[in-house]
Structures are given as structure tokens and as C-alpha cells.
Scaffold this motif. Structure first.
Motif, mmCIF file in Angstrom:
data_model
loop_
_atom_site.group_PDB
_atom_site.id
_atom_site.type_symbol
_atom_site.label_atom_id
_atom_site.label_comp_id
_atom_site.label_asym_id
_atom_site.label_seq_id
_atom_site.Cartn_x
_atom_site.Cartn_y
_atom_site.Cartn_z
ATOM 1 N N GLY A 276 -4.928 8.609 -2.098
ATOM 2 C CA GLY A 276 -6.115 7.801 -1.887
ATOM 3 C C GLY A 276 -7.379 8.618 -1.739
ATOM 4 N N PHE A 277 -8.290 8.121 -0.913
ATOM 5 C CA PHE A 277 -9.617 8.709 -0.761
ATOM 6 C C PHE A 277 -9.585 9.732 0.372
ATOM 7 N N ASP B 57 -11.787 6.734 10.591
ATOM 8 C CA ASP B 57 -11.091 7.993 10.308
ATOM 9 C C ASP B 57 -10.179 8.303 11.487
ATOM 10 N N ASN C 187 -6.523 3.873 3.434
ATOM 11 C CA ASN C 187 -7.290 4.082 2.198
ATOM 12 C C ASN C 187 -7.145 5.509 1.701
ATOM 13 N N SER D 219 -8.491 1.150 7.150
ATOM 14 C CA SER D 219 -9.450 0.054 7.263
ATOM 15 C C SER D 219 -8.732 -1.259 7.478
ATOM 16 N N ARG E 27 -9.403 -5.453 7.131
ATOM 17 C CA ARG E 27 -10.229 -6.590 6.732
ATOM 18 C C ARG E 27 -10.029 -7.653 7.812
ATOM 19 N N ASN F 287 0.884 -1.166 0.000
ATOM 20 C CA ASN F 287 0.000 0.000 0.000
ATOM 21 C C ASN F 287 0.927 1.224 0.000
ATOM 22 N N LEU G 103 -14.951 -6.137 7.895
ATOM 23 C CA LEU G 103 -14.376 -4.816 7.637
ATOM 24 C C LEU G 103 -14.577 -3.909 8.839
ATOM 25 N N ARG H 144 -13.963 -11.729 4.191
ATOM 26 C CA ARG H 144 -13.386 -10.970 5.302
ATOM 27 C C ARG H 144 -14.389 -9.927 5.804
ATOM 28 N N LYS I 149 -7.572 7.754 6.552
ATOM 29 C CA LYS I 149 -8.632 6.744 6.614
ATOM 30 C C LYS I 149 -7.930 5.396 6.639
ATOM 31 N N ILE J 196 0.516 4.302 0.630
ATOM 32 C CA ILE J 196 0.419 5.217 1.781
ATOM 33 C C ILE J 196 1.139 4.610 2.979
ATOM 34 N N ILE K 87 -10.367 1.365 -0.977
ATOM 35 C CA ILE K 87 -9.321 1.172 -1.993
ATOM 36 C C ILE K 87 -7.937 1.094 -1.360
ATOM 37 N N ILE K 88 -7.061 0.419 -2.078
ATOM 38 C CA ILE K 88 -5.629 0.583 -1.865
ATOM 39 C C ILE K 88 -5.191 1.483 -3.010
ATOM 40 N N PRO K 89 -4.757 2.720 -2.703
ATOM 41 C CA PRO K 89 -4.465 3.642 -3.798
ATOM 42 C C PRO K 89 -3.230 3.220 -4.588
ATOM 43 N N HIS L 264 -16.187 4.141 11.252
ATOM 44 C CA HIS L 264 -17.103 4.477 10.162
ATOM 45 C C HIS L 264 -18.251 3.503 10.062
ATOM 46 N N HIS L 265 -17.966 2.331 9.604
ATOM 47 C CA HIS L 265 -18.967 1.284 9.529
ATOM 48 C C HIS L 265 -18.184 -0.001 9.534
ATOM 49 N N LYS M 229 -14.172 4.701 1.240
ATOM 50 C CA LYS M 229 -13.968 4.048 -0.055
ATOM 51 C C LYS M 229 -12.895 3.010 0.199
ATOM 52 N N TYR N 104 -13.653 0.185 9.431
ATOM 53 C CA TYR N 104 -13.155 1.354 8.674
ATOM 54 C C TYR N 104 -13.194 2.553 9.607
#
Lengths: 463, 463
Positions: free
Chosen positions: A311-312, B206, B306, B330, B332, A227, B202, B200, B328, A229, A320-322, B365-366, A318, B204
Motif C-alpha cells: 500500500g501507501f 499513522d 492503507n 483509516s 470510514r 484488504n 474519515l 462516510r 497507515k 494488508i 486506498i485499499i491496496p 492525520h486528518h 492516500k 486517518y
């Protein structure tokens, strides 16, 4: 009439003249202010003529003009070259100003109980530059100028002095002098005089870490790929050790600390940690162990991320892995460090930290070398004696954390050392709304400069 | 007529019907497509009626309706509950589509030499969901349905199934079943059948690191204060050790690996590292040592940034130490990990990594829990036998890296295990332009599902 008496007799006029300069919005970066900026140069030209200077001229450049003047009373005597700037930072954000930025007014503050001049450029650098114009006027008009003096006042300091280096290269003979005198730094406090003897250099770089050509699904790829980041974070973390010492190989090779005597003065200078934290709303101070805050920010190099992104970055989530992560990283350099060498050392080391699952690009931005004023010279001793006479206290030789790259260029091209004798305070709002300059500070400057000229000329004569 | 003969006799019609579903732009996230999405639900309703299902109904929700149907041939027989979704991802970016996303066409590709259906939703999930509608039709119309069957087809999977959990809570009796059957995952390859046995979870979050209330001058403060970007990088770097093992205390406590037998099957599944890298343009694969890529992305948890941002992110240079840095992050989750527990473990550890010069905020987040299909059950054995009969090869029990949180909710609320028997390929462009679904894959699915029903019913009868 003594110089001091002359200054006392013309206080109101000096203030009025400074106000007229402050009313001109000479914002060098703003194309809409090009005429105003040029007009400000002509104002400086006029005041130098009035002061009794000779050869007063505007030198056009690709940008804003440079004002030059000289008064050669005897080629055998030493020459002081005064450098300053008539351009200012933009006033934005306007709504945070309590009075109009280009309508100077005097108001009292806690640190300036006898009043301060509020206006953009009040301290940086119109007020501080004008100190020299008025001090030289006082010396000339009373017949007390003890040596030669030259002025080089530019209009592009706030945009990085892009045309000054070519100017000093072209006119290095005209600019010949024994010392350069600059008031564009600060005092530790109104009752704690200081002379800035160190400016840090700067190396600024963009870095980019690329792991893929497209963003990836963090479920399908997470834990199985680099990743960028996380990788960038890991690389940045390795740039300093647990002690906050920068780990770039060879980075400290050219760092020579000032003498223990100077370090003792720095460490023992009045320092209010709570006040230092209050301005930016800091939760604490932090740095390499065994060093005082003023040593950390003055005689140690620094390495800071100025920005980071990837990334996001919006609200929500979102997964993602940027593909890419970016950062802006700058180093403040000290002592004998060279900005090009430091940039190369950084790039080599940073790339060496990357796993082979990413590609790293390092793009140097711009840079400047550090500058240190030697304190064992006639020039520094004269400045120290003048400040002591004026303030009743030996000034602290302070290492400022910021950079004025043109000062190192003066040394490299003109081979002249600079004395950085500032009279404002760091809390005067430089580059910020409600910039101001103490009235006491303005006149203390005008009184101190002739003391420097006298002390310097007599020491040079005796040397 | 056998089920197989029925399918063969109606190939053209099955394709035409799927095309009619694909022509409806049922983009659940787009308010402008609300009517289209609702229309798509009625299309599914109609095809379930035609198939011979009973109790076919649209259940309205706060969002898009859920289509329900059932065929109870004998309450004493086992019941299969089919779950799928009729909504699709947005088609953007439109300019990257080689044909219109809602005008399905069949074109040949390297991996689909006999043709693939190109359209948004072709594989995710209209095509795969429709496999079950057509397989059940074939069984009913030929009198070969060996057990009861229910359908629950929702229209909000692509926006996180916000109304499905309340629905299954409310209608858990109606939804009573012995197994849930879902085709919304992929095969390893057309000649390498696989059944997804792990999804998996999740978590997530901030994160925000604050050092000050205002950006600072990197000269005046550099090396003397905490830089929140550098600090954030150092904290992120500490979340994994050199081996890429996540360092959050207790994080792996609830991770139980599958049996050595299953791990051997995963490790020995055909794997083309170069092909895996080619899609996203990766420079390499990277992960915890001692694990195969499929183990890293399937049975190991992950931790990824992310997004990250802070300070100056534009062109050029600005010499600030920013007040704040954000990211951000996350994770898995696998096996028995719980997303709320993992978020708390992360928050506690992350905050413990912060020096006292910064403040750290962590905002979950969720999340969703991981799901693992047990492989020692009649349900899995029936699915494996059906795939083996259809593909001529024992399917690999694969752990997918992604998350379908609703599957864990099925287990938690309905107490039913799910069989994830997908027939598409990861390379079919799910959520991307030019999504497609092999014609062979579509019919292979329709042929395999009755084999599962038969194998399952006979095994349950024998059990």
C-alpha cells in the motif's frame, strides 16, 4: 619445551602475524576486493606451511579459494579437521568505526581490560581461525601433536559458503576425520566458558497476499472487500497462539529437547537480562512461557517477520485499499527439524489461513538445517575437559540461536560431528563497526586447543 | 418557450461551452497550473454572467479563487445554493489515456451507446457542475426560475478544500439558503436513478510500533524478544472479530442505521457482484455477515490498513528482527460518528492491545465527519420527485462509501442540509485515465435540475 612455553615465547610474533592477516581487506562479497581476498588465502597458506603442515594447497573454486593442509603423523591415530574462514563482512558503515577497520590496533575496553584487537575480522573469523594455526604450530614445533590434523579454511563463509558443499562432496575422502573443530562462536563471558552445542536451522520465505489487480478507493470499497494488508496481518497473527507457541500443524513433531541436566545448565548459566536488552535498546524480553531466554533462543524454534510492505508507505495519506501485501518470514529451526519440511508445513498452513477472497503465494528463499553436537561423546567430553582445565570451570553446553548451515552439511555429507569451541564474546561487534577480539581471548584459545588435542587423543586411545 | 424547449434548442452550444471548460487544465494541486486554474474560474464566472446571474464575483483565497453568484427573485421565496468545483485531479498517468485529457472528444462506450465526453473533469466535476449553470440559464432565460439561487463554485476540492471552511465561516450570511444542491456523486445506473443520502466520514492515522532502537539478529534474538512486525500484525488482527465487526470499544455507539424501508431499498437496488469485482480485478467480496455490499460500504463504518512497512523490503533475504514497524490505518465513519472521537477511541484501544515489550505511537492525520441527508424532508422529496419525473422511476436513496468532508462542514457551519443529486456513473473513470461523462447524462441532469427547482418551490409554498 612445552607447548605452553612455546606459546609464551612467541606471543608478540603471533599477534604481529594476526595483524598482517587483519590488514588484508578480504571482503568476500565485494568484487573490488577479489585480489585482496585471494591474497589473504595465500597468507593463510604461508602460515600453515610455517606451522609445519603438509600438503598445503589452495583449491580454486568458482569464487574464492579454499585453503587445505594436513599433518598425518600416524594413520592409526584420530584426525581433527579444523574448519574456519579467512573472509570477512564488509566494514560499512565506515563513519561508525573509531579506528580504520583494516588497520588493527589494541585498545582496552570494559570487558577487555587487558586490551582487545580492533579490526574487521578480529574475532569473525581471522582471530579465531588463527588460534588453530598457532596452536597446531606450537604442538608441531614442540613435538607435542598427539594426533592427525587437517585444515579447511574457506573464503566464502560470509556469503553463504556457495562453493563449500561441492568441495566437501568432491573431496570427502581427503577430508576424512573423526571430529571437526570450529572456533566461530562465542563464550558466555570471559569467566563463564561455554561450548556451543546447538545451531538453529533456517527456513526463509517470501509471502504475497493479493486481493485485486488494482488498488481500490477505500471509500467506495471499504468494508465490502478483503484488504490484503489486514488479511496478511490476520494470517500472521494466527501463526502463533497467545502463549507464543507456533501453531503450524506438525511443526514441533521433530523437536526433541536436550536432557533436563543440559537444560538446567542452560537455565542456570549467568544471565543479565538488563545487559541483553541494553545492546539493541529493547524495552523488554518476550517469549514462550516456561522457558528461559537461552532456551527460547536456543532450543525453541522461532518465527519472525523480517520485513513487511504494501500500500501507501510515504508521508501523508492516500485513501486506498491496496491490491497486494507482502512479507518476508523466517523460521529458525532446532533439533531434528528439516528446513524443506518446515517450509512446506508453513506454506500449507499459511495458505489454509487465507480467506477465499485472496490469493496467496509462498516462495521459499533458502534454508539450512539445525545442528546439535551430541554431548555424550568422547569429542564433547574432551572439549569440555580442555575448557575446564583452561578456564577453571566446567563449560556450559549452550544452544546458539544463529545458523551456520555448512555445519549441518558436514554432518550430512562427511558424516562427522562438529565441536563449536569459540573464544570471542557476543559483544565483540561481529558484523558491526568496531569489531574486536580480546588479546586474552586470543591466547586463551591458543592454549586451550592443545589441551583439547591431548584430551581427545588420550580419550580415543583409551576408548 | 419552456425550459425544456430552451435546453433542446441550445444543446450544441451547451456542449461547446463545456468543452471550453474541459480544455483548461485546472489541476489545483499543480503549481505549474495555477494560471490555468485561475483562468477556469473566470470561465465559470463568465458563464454565470451569461446565464443571467447577479453579483457574479471571484473571491480570492490563499489558494485558488471561489466563484460566487446569486439571483434573488424574491427574498420571501426559498433559496437553493449550488455547490460544485472547477478544479480537477492530475491527468497522470498520461500514457494510459486513449485521447488527450484536456482535448475533449465524444466517443461511444458500452454503457454510453449515445456517446460520452472524454476529458479530465468531464464528470468530476466540470460536467456535473455545468449542469446547474445551464439549467439555471434555461430557467432564467425562459422566465421559469421559481425561487432564488446562489452558486458557490470552488477550485480546491481535489486538494481537500483548505480555504472553503474559512470562506463559509466569513460569508455565512451571504450564503444563507434553504438547501444546498450538489452534483458530485453518481447514479447506480443510467436506468436506476439514485440520490446519495449518506457520505462516510474519515479518520486517518499513522501507527508506529517500536520494540528496540536497533534492528536485531534474528538468530540471536528470535523467539526471545518482541518482533514489532508480528506484534503490529497481532494488534491489527484484533481490530476486527471473526465476523469482520470492528472491536474498538464504543465505536458503534453513535451509529444509527437508516429505517428498514430505506435499507430495503438499498438491498433491493440492482447490484451486479461480478461487475463490481471486475473493475479492480477482485477475487471476491467480503464483509460483515447479514449486510448487503451497499450496506457494508454505505451504512457500516470501515477500518482499513492503507499501508504497512517495516524491516527488510528488498529482494533477497536479511535475517533481522526489525526495531520498528509502521502502518497507515483509516476508518470510514457513518451516521453520528465523530472523526475526532473515533481517532481517540482507536488510539486508546490500539495502545491497549500492545504488550509491554513495545512502545506504540498513534498520530492522527486528518479527518472529516460523516453526513446523512434526511429523507423525510421537503428537500429530499422534491429531489426524489424530480428524479422520478425525469427517469420514470423512484430514485434509490443510496449511501455512498466515500467522503466529502466539506458537506458535513456545510451542515455544521451554515446549518443547511445538502441534496447530493449526481448524474454520472461510478464507472466513468473519476480520478482515473479516460474519465468521461455520458452526453445523455449531461442533458438528463440539465433537464432534471429545473424539475427539482419547480417541485421544491411548490412544496415549500404549500408547506
Amino acid at each position: 619445551m612445552t607447548t605452553h612455553q612455546y606459546i609464551d615465547a612467541h606471543r608478540e610474533r603471533f599477534l604481529e602475524e594476526l595483524f598482517s592477516l587483519l590488514r588484508t581487506p578480504s571482503v568476500s562479497t565485494d568484487p573490488a576486493r577479489k585480489d585482496d581476498t585471494h591474497y589473504c588465502a595465500t597468507q593463510v597458506q604461508e602460515y600453515l606451511l610455517k606451522a609445519g603442515m603438509d600438503e598445503v594447497s589452495l583449491y580454486p573454486t568458482a569464487g574464492h579459494p579454499i585453503v587445505y593442509a594436513e599433518k598425518i603423523i600416524d594413520p592409526a591415530l584420530p584426525t581433527v579437521l579444523v574448519y574456519g574462514h579467512y573472509d570477512v563482512q564488509p566494514a560499512a558503515p565506515l563513519e561508525q568505526w573509531e579506528s580504520a577497520p583494516f588497520e588493527p590496533v589494541i585498545k582496552k575496553t570494559a570487558l577487555h581490560p587487558e586490551g582487545a584487537i580492533f579490526a574487521r575480522g578480529a574475532t569473525d573469523d581471522k582471530g579465531q581461525m588463527f588460534i588453530h594455526v598457532k596452536a597446531v604450530e606450537a604442538m608441531i614445533q614442540t613435538g607435542n601433536l598427539p594426533c592427525n590434523v587437517k585444515f579447511m579454511i574457506e573464503g566464502e563463509e560470509e556469503i553463504g559458503s556457495p562453493n563449500l558443499t561441492p568441495f566437501i562432496q568432491q573431496y570427502h575422502e581427503m577430508l576424512a576425520a573423526d571430529v571437526i573443530l570450529v572456533s566461530d562462536t562465542s563464550l558466555l563471558a570471559n569467566d563463564v566458558p561455554s561450548i556451543t552445542v546447538g545451531l538453529r536451522g533456517l527456513s526463509y520465505l517470501d509471502v504475497k497476499v493479493t486481493a485485486a489487480s488494482k488498488d481500490m478507493h477505500s471509500g467506495t470499497y471499504g468494508a465490502g472487500v478483503a484488504n490484503p494488508i489486514n488479511t496478511l496481518c490476520e494470517m500472521v497473527a494466527k501463526l502463533k497462539d497467545e502463549r507464543k507457541h507456533i501453531t503450524i500443524p506438525g511443526f514441533y513433531d521433530d523437536v526433541v529437547f536436550p536432557s533436563d541436566e543440559v537444560r538446567d545448565m542452560i537455565r542456570n548459566a549467568p544471565f543479565d537480562a538488563a545487559a541483553k536488552m541494553e545492546g539493541p535498546g529493547l524495552f523488554g524480553l518476550e517469549g514462550e512461557e516456561g522457558y528461559h531466554f537461552y532456551e527460547r533462543t536456543g532450543i525453541l524454534p522461532s518465527l519472525d517477520c523480517n520485513g513487511i510492505w504494501g500500500g501507501f508507505m510515504e508521508k501523508g495519506s492516500k485513501t486506498i485499499i491496496p491490491a497486494v501485501a507482502n512479507a518476508k518470514i523466517s523460521m529458525r529451526l532446532v533439533s531434528q527439524q528439516n528446513h524443506e519440511k518446515a517450509a512446506q508445513q508453513f506454506a500449507d498452513y499459511f495458505k489454509s489461513l487465507a480467506p477465499d477472497t485472496v490469493r496467496v503465494e509462498v516462495t521459499p528463499h533458502h534454508g539450512g538445517n539445525p545442528y546439535v553436537t551430541p554431548t555424550d561423546t568422547v569429542e564433547y567430553q574432551a572439549a569440555s575437559a580442555a575448557m575446564e582445565e583452561s578456564f577453571g570451570r566446567v563449560p556450559v553446553p549452550m544452544y546458539g540461536g544463529g545458523s551456520i548451515p555448512i555445519i549441518a552439511a558436514f554432518k550430512e555429507i562427511l558424516k562427522i560431528e562438529t565441536i563449536l569451541m569459540g573464544f570471542g564474546l557476543d559483544s565483540d561487534g561481529l558484523h558491526s563497526p568496531n569489531e574486536h577480539f580480546g588479546v586474552v581471548n586470543f591466547f586463551k584459545g591458543i592454549e586451550t586447543v592443545p589441551l583439547f588435542f591431548r584430551a581427545y587423543a588420550s580419550r580415543k586411545a583409551g576408548a
